[in-house]
Scaffold this motif. Sequence first.
Motif, PDB file in Angstrom:
ATOM      1  N   ASP A  40     -29.069  -0.460 -59.187  1.00 54.38           N
ATOM      2  CA  ASP A  40     -29.011  -1.775 -59.884  1.00 54.38           C
ATOM      3  C   ASP A  40     -29.336  -1.441 -61.439  1.00 54.38           C
ATOM      4  N   THR A  41     -29.181  -0.591 -62.061  1.00 54.99           N
ATOM      5  CA  THR A  41     -29.236  -0.383 -63.304  1.00 54.99           C
ATOM      6  C   THR A  41     -28.060  -0.474 -64.274  1.00 54.99           C
ATOM      7  N   GLY A  42     -27.064  -0.429 -63.543  1.00 59.08           N
ATOM      8  CA  GLY A  42     -25.508  -0.054 -64.304  1.00 59.08           C
ATOM      9  C   GLY A  42     -25.313   1.312 -64.729  1.00 59.08           C
ATOM     10  N   SER A 198     -28.476  -7.955 -70.785  1.00 65.14           N
ATOM     11  CA  SER A 198     -27.506  -7.474 -69.637  1.00 65.14           C
ATOM     12  C   SER A 198     -26.224  -7.972 -69.566  1.00 65.14           C
ATOM     13  N   ARG A 199     -25.794  -8.625 -70.704  1.00 62.88           N
ATOM     14  CA  ARG A 199     -24.515  -8.968 -70.975  1.00 62.88           C
ATOM     15  C   ARG A 199     -23.608  -7.784 -71.598  1.00 62.88           C
ATOM     16  N   SER A 201     -21.710  -4.494 -71.191  1.00 66.00           N
ATOM     17  CA  SER A 201     -21.211  -3.935 -70.304  1.00 66.00           C
ATOM     18  C   SER A 201     -21.814  -2.527 -69.890  1.00 66.00           C
ATOM     19  N   HIS A 204     -27.618  -3.648 -66.452  1.00 68.15           N
ATOM     20  CA  HIS A 204     -28.142  -4.546 -65.677  1.00 68.15           C
ATOM     21  C   HIS A 204     -29.876  -4.976 -66.107  1.00 68.15           C
ATOM     22  N   PRO A 205     -30.188  -6.125 -65.606  1.00 69.13           N
ATOM     23  CA  PRO A 205     -31.507  -6.189 -65.919  1.00 69.13           C
ATOM     24  C   PRO A 205     -32.497  -5.229 -65.618  1.00 69.13           C
ATOM     25  N   ARG A 206     -32.578  -4.764 -64.435  1.00 67.93           N
ATOM     26  CA  ARG A 206     -33.507  -3.824 -63.969  1.00 67.93           C
ATOM     27  C   ARG A 206     -33.711  -2.731 -64.671  1.00 67.93           C
ATOM     28  N   TYR A 207     -32.504  -2.277 -65.694  1.00 74.54           N
ATOM     29  CA  TYR A 207     -32.648  -1.117 -66.475  1.00 74.54           C
ATOM     30  C   TYR A 207     -33.784  -1.481 -67.498  1.00 74.54           C
ATOM     31  N   GLU A 226     -34.271 -11.224 -72.830  1.00 68.62           N
ATOM     32  CA  GLU A 226     -33.001 -11.583 -73.464  1.00 68.62           C
ATOM     33  C   GLU A 226     -32.977 -12.178 -74.711  1.00 68.62           C
TER      34      GLU A 226
END
Length: 453
Positions: A40-42, A198-199, A201, A204-207, A226
């Motif tokens: 969930d980090t991207g 987190s916008r 590309s 993700h927020p968890r990062y 943010e």
Amino acid sequence: MDTHEDLGTGNGHSWFGGHRLRPAASADTIRQMLRHELRDTGWPHQPVLPAAPMAIPRAAYAEVFRVSAALIELLRRTALEAGPTTADRLKAYSMPASEDRLWMRDPFIEERYADSVVRPDLVIGPDGPQFLEFNVSGALGGVVESQSRLAVWNRLHADEEGRTPYRSPNPLAVRTEMFRSLSAELALAPRVAVVGSSRVSGVHPRYFEMEADYYNSHGLTASFFEPEELHRAWDCAPNLRHPIGLRNFTIPDWDEAGVDTAPVQDALDHGCVLVGTQTSTFMHSKLTMGLLSEGRPWMTEGERRLVERYLPWTRILSERRTERQGRQVDLLPFVLANRELLVLKAGLGDCGKQVVIGRQVDQAEWESAVGEAVVGGTSVVQQFVEPQTCRVALIADGVDEPYEVDVAPVLGPLVFGGRPAGMFCRFFGDGSAGIVSVRGGRASSSDNVMVAI
């Protein structure tokens, strides 16, 4: 249990040493643990993963960080001497207008903390380490990734008393100390703003939250903001303010995602110190490497030898004469005639973008790229370095047991506030070499953390 295996002469280049750490669990267990840490980090799915930390001798590990620190200081001095003011440097570097923002009001603080967060990229060439570029930015990759890889390896390889058969700094522990030092130097509260979006590309927020959570559990107060939330870092009661923080973004990434940087400027204008400061862009520019490689008048003989030993020959591309292996050459004709020896790089860029490897294109493509770069005036040419290999154990989707591959890793030593903070490394799991970007979409791209044994 014997945790090491002696590969003898079967480990590629001698710089990597002759020993390797054995996998400490089944392929499936390792695979699940590695993916769980970065969930969930991207971070993209990697079909090929490491089976153990990559290990090198302590002397080799120390060499990388010793040289990194010395070259970062030379890079910093080279960038700052380009002009006495920010405006002078912007002109000297022909910086795009998009980079002329997010400056701090105090020019000394702006310059003082430009090199707080650095990750050089280097490969092991035939004669040892060669530093190909310097990523100088609070947004550099490899920090959370190395922290996560190391957490898995520590759990798998530690004994009953928590001792591991290798040594490695903990990236976020070192960054925690960097922020403690920063707050002490500036007499500011040790409350840290992790600024990102987190916008963008692939993020993700968890990062960002993983980093803030680490600080909160190790003696600092931290929050992820943010940009539209960043006013809460300064427009609040004094004991709730976050006066120091990390700029975990780049202006080009935010511009591409349509993220407004104005809230960051507001925070800077109200006294927030966010590192690395915008001055880091001058150090990040490959033009600075070109200037350093060519030599500066103030360099000592020892500094010149260090640069000659560890930086591949690099020159700012223009129609002029320059030194090449002890003789003067006309740079542009030399570059056009020797594409297989050279790499063309734009001054600014990341993830291998804006890079042309001469031996990977035909002569017409090379001449076209060089012609465009000369007109732009903000590119460098660099001696191509043939990456050397080491043997590693890997696991792949659908494979039940670790298997061996000779890979050509790109090493990324993390340096925070001048302190060694662990070594990120990237490689192609199919054994090929080239521009390695885990986010580049190539199926064999993978990453790991390198440790000392």
